[in-house]
Design a protein around this motif. Sequence first.
Motif, mmCIF file in Angstrom:
data_model
loop_
_atom_site.group_PDB
_atom_site.id
_atom_site.type_symbol
_atom_site.label_atom_id
_atom_site.label_comp_id
_atom_site.label_asym_id
_atom_site.label_seq_id
_atom_site.Cartn_x
_atom_site.Cartn_y
_atom_site.Cartn_z
ATOM 1 N N TYR A 166 0.815 -1.213 0.000
ATOM 2 C CA TYR A 166 0.000 0.000 0.000
ATOM 3 C C TYR A 166 0.855 1.273 0.000
ATOM 4 O O TYR A 166 0.552 2.232 -0.728
ATOM 5 N N TRP A 167 1.922 1.297 0.796
ATOM 6 C CA TRP A 167 2.626 2.539 1.066
ATOM 7 C C TRP A 167 3.910 2.756 0.261
ATOM 8 O O TRP A 167 4.384 3.890 0.181
ATOM 9 N N VAL A 168 4.472 1.730 -0.329
ATOM 10 C CA VAL A 168 5.838 1.837 -0.843
ATOM 11 C C VAL A 168 6.037 2.995 -1.821
ATOM 12 O O VAL A 168 7.074 3.682 -1.764
ATOM 13 N N HIS A 169 5.073 3.269 -2.710
ATOM 14 C CA HIS A 169 5.244 4.329 -3.713
ATOM 15 C C HIS A 169 4.416 5.576 -3.415
ATOM 16 O O HIS A 169 4.336 6.479 -4.261
ATOM 17 N N LYS A 170 3.822 5.642 -2.225
ATOM 18 C CA LYS A 170 3.054 6.831 -1.841
ATOM 19 C C LYS A 170 4.004 7.944 -1.405
ATOM 20 O O LYS A 170 5.143 7.705 -0.981
ATOM 21 N N ILE A 171 3.508 9.167 -1.439
ATOM 22 C CA ILE A 171 4.341 10.318 -1.097
ATOM 23 C C ILE A 171 4.849 10.244 0.337
ATOM 24 O O ILE A 171 5.957 10.710 0.632
ATOM 25 N N ALA A 172 4.090 9.630 1.246
ATOM 26 C CA ALA A 172 4.505 9.544 2.645
ATOM 27 C C ALA A 172 5.786 8.738 2.810
ATOM 28 O O ALA A 172 6.516 8.917 3.788
ATOM 29 N N ASN A 173 6.079 7.863 1.866
ATOM 30 C CA ASN A 173 7.263 7.005 1.959
ATOM 31 C C ASN A 173 8.412 7.490 1.086
ATOM 32 O O ASN A 173 9.449 6.833 0.989
ATOM 33 N N LEU A 174 8.260 8.644 0.471
ATOM 34 C CA LEU A 174 9.271 9.136 -0.464
ATOM 35 C C LEU A 174 9.911 10.417 0.041
ATOM 36 O O LEU A 174 9.250 11.244 0.670
ATOM 37 N N THR A 175 11.180 10.574 -0.262
ATOM 38 C CA THR A 175 11.874 11.796 0.103
ATOM 39 C C THR A 175 13.027 12.025 -0.865
ATOM 40 O O THR A 175 13.200 11.252 -1.824
ATOM 41 N N LEU A 176 13.793 13.068 -0.642
ATOM 42 C CA LEU A 176 14.934 13.383 -1.496
ATOM 43 C C LEU A 176 16.247 13.013 -0.816
ATOM 44 O O LEU A 176 16.372 13.104 0.409
ATOM 45 N N THR A 177 17.215 12.628 -1.620
ATOM 46 C CA THR A 177 18.556 12.369 -1.107
ATOM 47 C C THR A 177 19.565 12.588 -2.221
ATOM 48 O O THR A 177 19.228 12.524 -3.404
ATOM 49 N N THR A 221 7.184 2.641 10.612
ATOM 50 C CA THR A 221 6.112 1.660 10.498
ATOM 51 C C THR A 221 4.888 2.349 9.897
ATOM 52 O O THR A 221 4.942 3.522 9.511
ATOM 53 N N GLU A 222 3.783 1.649 9.869
ATOM 54 C CA GLU A 222 2.573 2.246 9.309
ATOM 55 C C GLU A 222 2.125 3.460 10.106
ATOM 56 O O GLU A 222 1.547 4.401 9.557
ATOM 57 N N THR A 223 2.431 3.478 11.393
ATOM 58 C CA THR A 223 2.066 4.621 12.230
ATOM 59 C C THR A 223 2.741 5.888 11.733
ATOM 60 O O THR A 223 2.109 6.948 11.568
ATOM 61 N N GLU A 224 4.056 5.799 11.477
ATOM 62 C CA GLU A 224 4.804 6.963 10.993
ATOM 63 C C GLU A 224 4.381 7.343 9.574
ATOM 64 O O GLU A 224 4.322 8.538 9.232
ATOM 65 N N LEU A 225 4.109 6.347 8.756
ATOM 66 C CA LEU A 225 3.667 6.626 7.395
ATOM 67 C C LEU A 225 2.353 7.406 7.393
ATOM 68 O O LEU A 225 2.186 8.378 6.647
ATOM 69 N N LYS A 226 1.414 6.988 8.221
ATOM 70 C CA LYS A 226 0.128 7.686 8.305
ATOM 71 C C LYS A 226 0.316 9.107 8.825
ATOM 72 O O LYS A 226 -0.327 10.048 8.338
#
Length: 328
Positions: free
Chosen positions: A125-136, A175-180
């Motif tokens: 569910y979360w792997v490609h959502k914006i909540a799991n993405l950032t810049l580096t 975890t899912e808590t932080e993602l949400k």
Amino acid sequence: MTEAPTNSLNKFFATLHNDVLRRVNDQYGYLTVLNYVITHRNDSSYFPHDQEFKDSLDTRNVYHMNSKNKEYLFDSLENQHSEEHVNVVENMKNKTYSIEHIMPQTLSDDWKKDLGPDYQNIHEYWVHKIANLTLTAYNSKYSNRTFINKKTIENGFNNSGFRMNDFVRQCEQWTETELKERNELLKQEFLRLWPFPQSDYQLQSVTTTQHTLDDGFDFTGYKALSFTFQGTNYKVKTWKSLFLEVVRLCYEINPSIIYDLVNATKTNKGLYSNFSDHQGLYFDHVADGVYLLTNNNTWNKLNIIKKLLTLYDIDSSELTIECSKNTK
């Protein structure tokens, strides 16, 4: 961010300026009217409301968005309204910066353990959502390391200078808590960056009026809305569409009268010059082998209809037109 189609936007923006100018007056300025127009579309070019915009974040696969859209999105999130601008777009294009999956695309055993028994569904569910993405700038060093390792390695999240990683640095697990939680924070950030346009413009009520062709009413400066012909009502948007529809209805009653007009000698004046048997400049199709000249003003269109009804022995009172006064 929504899945709303964009294929109609070219036409929308092509007419937007004129749509706004028609409504600008002493009470409402250009920006006020502009905000109203772009937020009150009901067709495929409508402007999504805040809730729809937020809901899209729960489902949108941001990682696989168009590259230009991703560059714009991450540039906006990173720079926000700061005057200390980081050139995210250029650095993403030349691969200096890249998008990092905080929870990796491939889960190690340690990641599965950290995510818990439902790790497969969480990851999917979360792997490609914006909540799991950032810049580096150090994507290759992160790989599928554990979250704590990604934080604490040299040039990890703890040392990142990107604003997008501020929340990530504060977390002790991912975890899912932080993602949400991050997902909700980003929703609020999006609404600050792209607030829904507000306008106090009030659409003026339109007063309609109905008149027959024989009551002497001057239709100049009015917009056609509908007409009733021999007891049946027809909706129209322009005088041209009304003109064509009435002629087509007359054709259905008796085609021979129309064909007599089409086949008349070109030297004849009056109605004859308004009909042709072939497509020409400013002539629109009525029926097989019948074309009508429509490049004329409202008065001429209605005058032609009057004469045509006379040929059909139909009283002008049998045509009632509903119209409204043109506004800016």
